[in-house]
Design an enzyme around this catalytic site. Sequence first.
Site, PDB file in Angstrom:
ATOM      1  N   LYS A 410       0.869  -1.178   0.000  1.00 34.54           N
ATOM      2  CA  LYS A 410       0.000   0.000   0.000  1.00 34.54           C
ATOM      3  C   LYS A 410       0.897   1.217   0.000  1.00 34.54           C
ATOM      4  O   LYS A 410       2.035   1.168   0.483  1.00 34.54           O
ATOM      5  CB  LYS A 410      -0.941   0.017   1.202  1.00 34.54           C
ATOM      6  CG  LYS A 410      -0.255  -0.109   2.536  1.00 34.54           C
ATOM      7  CD  LYS A 410      -1.161   0.277   3.702  1.00 34.54           C
ATOM      8  CE  LYS A 410      -1.103   1.765   3.940  1.00 34.54           C
ATOM      9  NZ  LYS A 410      -1.671   2.164   5.252  1.00 34.54           N
ATOM     10  N   TRP A 510      -8.999  -0.444   3.936  1.00 35.09           N
ATOM     11  CA  TRP A 510      -9.911   0.144   4.930  1.00 35.09           C
ATOM     12  C   TRP A 510      -9.265   1.292   5.715  1.00 35.09           C
ATOM     13  O   TRP A 510      -9.581   1.491   6.884  1.00 35.09           O
ATOM     14  CB  TRP A 510     -10.449  -0.933   5.877  1.00 35.09           C
ATOM     15  CG  TRP A 510     -11.041  -2.096   5.169  1.00 35.09           C
ATOM     16  CD1 TRP A 510     -12.237  -2.122   4.484  1.00 35.09           C
ATOM     17  CD2 TRP A 510     -10.495  -3.417   5.035  1.00 35.09           C
ATOM     18  NE1 TRP A 510     -12.457  -3.368   3.946  1.00 35.09           N
ATOM     19  CE2 TRP A 510     -11.403  -4.186   4.262  1.00 35.09           C
ATOM     20  CE3 TRP A 510      -9.330  -4.023   5.502  1.00 35.09           C
ATOM     21  CZ2 TRP A 510     -11.176  -5.519   3.952  1.00 35.09           C
ATOM     22  CZ3 TRP A 510      -9.108  -5.356   5.185  1.00 35.09           C
ATOM     23  CH2 TRP A 510     -10.025  -6.091   4.417  1.00 35.09           C
ATOM     24  N   HIS A 511      -8.401   2.050   5.064  1.00 28.32           N
ATOM     25  CA  HIS A 511      -7.736   3.165   5.736  1.00 28.32           C
ATOM     26  C   HIS A 511      -8.198   4.514   5.169  1.00 28.32           C
ATOM     27  O   HIS A 511      -7.419   5.456   5.087  1.00 28.32           O
ATOM     28  CB  HIS A 511      -6.211   3.043   5.601  1.00 28.32           C
ATOM     29  CG  HIS A 511      -5.654   1.855   6.314  1.00 28.32           C
ATOM     30  ND1 HIS A 511      -4.339   1.442   6.153  1.00 28.32           N
ATOM     31  CD2 HIS A 511      -6.208   0.995   7.195  1.00 28.32           C
ATOM     32  CE1 HIS A 511      -4.131   0.368   6.898  1.00 28.32           C
ATOM     33  NE2 HIS A 511      -5.253   0.082   7.535  1.00 28.32           N
ATOM     34  N   TYR A 512      -9.451   4.606   4.782  1.00 27.67           N
ATOM     35  CA  TYR A 512      -9.936   5.853   4.209  1.00 27.67           C
ATOM     36  C   TYR A 512     -10.035   6.935   5.286  1.00 27.67           C
ATOM     37  O   TYR A 512     -10.216   6.661   6.475  1.00 27.67           O
ATOM     38  CB  TYR A 512     -11.280   5.651   3.504  1.00 27.67           C
ATOM     39  CG  TYR A 512     -12.338   4.939   4.310  1.00 27.67           C
ATOM     40  CD1 TYR A 512     -13.202   5.648   5.141  1.00 27.67           C
ATOM     41  CD2 TYR A 512     -12.484   3.556   4.238  1.00 27.67           C
ATOM     42  CE1 TYR A 512     -14.174   4.992   5.882  1.00 27.67           C
ATOM     43  CE2 TYR A 512     -13.460   2.903   4.969  1.00 27.67           C
ATOM     44  CZ  TYR A 512     -14.302   3.628   5.792  1.00 27.67           C
ATOM     45  OH  TYR A 512     -15.266   2.986   6.531  1.00 27.67           O
ATOM     46  N   HIS A 513      -9.901   8.181   4.855  1.00 31.49           N
ATOM     47  CA  HIS A 513      -9.826   9.305   5.781  1.00 31.49           C
ATOM     48  C   HIS A 513     -10.170  10.581   5.027  1.00 31.49           C
ATOM     49  O   HIS A 513     -10.351  10.567   3.815  1.00 31.49           O
ATOM     50  CB  HIS A 513      -8.425   9.408   6.385  1.00 31.49           C
ATOM     51  CG  HIS A 513      -7.321   9.425   5.375  1.00 31.49           C
ATOM     52  ND1 HIS A 513      -6.836   8.274   4.763  1.00 31.49           N
ATOM     53  CD2 HIS A 513      -6.627  10.447   4.815  1.00 31.49           C
ATOM     54  CE1 HIS A 513      -5.887   8.579   3.909  1.00 31.49           C
ATOM     55  NE2 HIS A 513      -5.742   9.902   3.909  1.00 31.49           N
TER      56      HIS A 513
END
Length: 580
Positions: A410, A510-513
């Site tokens: 990533k 799943w690291h959206y911000h």
Amino acid sequence: MALWWWRLFFAALPGILFSTQLCASQKVPNYTFMHNATTAPNISYYDYIVIGGGTAGCPLAATLSQNYSVLLLERGGSPYGNPNITNLAAFGAALSDTSPTSPSQRFISEDGVINSRARVLGGGSCLNAGFYTRASPQYAREAGWDVRAVNESYEWVEKIVAFKPEVKQWQSAVREGLLEIGVVPDNGFTYDHIGGTKVGGTIFDHQGFRHTAADLLQYANPSRITLLLHSTVHRILFRVKDGSKPVAHGVVFRDSLGRKHKAYLKQHAKSEIIVSAGALGSPQLLMLSGVGPAEHLRAHNISITLDQPLVGQGMSDNPMNAIFVPSPEPVEVSLIQVVGITSFGTYVEAASGENFAGGSPRDYGMFSPKIGQLSTVPPKQRTPEALAKAIEQMQSLDQAAFRGGFILEKIMGPISTGHLELRTRDPNDNPSVTFNYFKDPQDLERCVQGLSTVEKVIESKAFAPFRYPNMPLPVLLNMTASSPVNLLPKHTNSSLSLQQFCRDTVMTIWHYHGGCQVGKVVDKDYKVLGVGALRVIDGSTFNYSPGTNPQATVMMLGRYMGVKILSERLGANAADQTEQ
């Protein structure tokens, strides 16, 4: 703020220094303050109202309750007693549950990538792969945080939820492979974000039980906190006097039976409403409450509280690309334990075992189409029909096909950003969100470099026991896309094709911000610009994802800001008393 206030506060908190960790016989804390929202009064009053009992909201509410009355509103249920959340071996089961009562609410970005948002006390820490690692000191400095207080807040979190993983053969091979190809130095086991290769922490204990942000409510003062489950906030209430800026003073929420309740702030200048509803929920709720782009809000017949065009902007999700490596040897079941932090802005991690290839249970793997991780087709082609076909194919495969693991990369940041908009006025509905994966060329170049690093790890001597000698890298990269296991489209190993590989096989980690970013929607103290008595404290305020994995920093931020808010309020009270 003077450091003596930090020391005074830490010294004053009763029971704050205990270091008991939950063990197998203590999986269900006795939270006497936790209730179903159906039991809530029609009207109530508190010093602080925290919207969202997630990764930031739980430590924040626990901290504030040490000195003041707190209402914590969580739209989901309790994680305790749900083995799909608490047990490592069941990872992915909650993510695959698409029922209305699931702790995971699936959404699909406009990019076509299938994703999930938490709907459970503890938030994303109840659903994720468990990796625990801090942000870098540089990240903290750029955020304007007090480094000493940051470290104390991390330690406060770690006493309850963080553990050293047991690293076995497959993860060790990945680690040794990273070191062999030059991702150095070897930093051993550490929570710190350091360039090179390291073993990070985990929120799974040695018995395989998950520990979440909900466990941090052990720190709460039970006489000063009220936690309401299944309470969905529909809007924040504002007061406007004599043309002054709007001031938040209450919330409207509904329980699971649809009954409306109102909670108000007590009449004190320092009382506040704090939104911790996550990167989708926080900008969505601001908009539903009339704080957002005026034209967009008018299109949904929402009264304008404040025209704030930057609410919902700056949305990002760290793109993930993975290569499945079938193994001639049995491999352990492992989630993320080892990470290679490269010099060019790519992070390399790994997961292994049949569970996480979608093999046993077949539907629930970390890279299984059952949870939406379908990279055998490009994002826009990941239709329900494509998912169903992939799941059907996976069920027909021999168990041996799932023996192996994934090595993933990533990218740091990312630089590419998108936006969020309302679809409806119902807070239970997902908003529309666009992440614009790889829109910035530097993100795409980092993906190519990351995949090249993964390839080198696979070809390393250290990793040789876990790859078939008759399946060299070109074979892995050119496996047909018909199998839902290999996750690889046909292409040749050229720079251009790796770019296409990045685009075609992109998944979420799943690291959206973003959506309520510092300097745009909130100030450096997370106060919403243009209104009073309202803050946002969660991952929606991030400009970049912290560290390799953000959950530790999100939990830290809840604690850090809770301490800061209390310290400032206690300091103001002391100053008032001195003047008197």
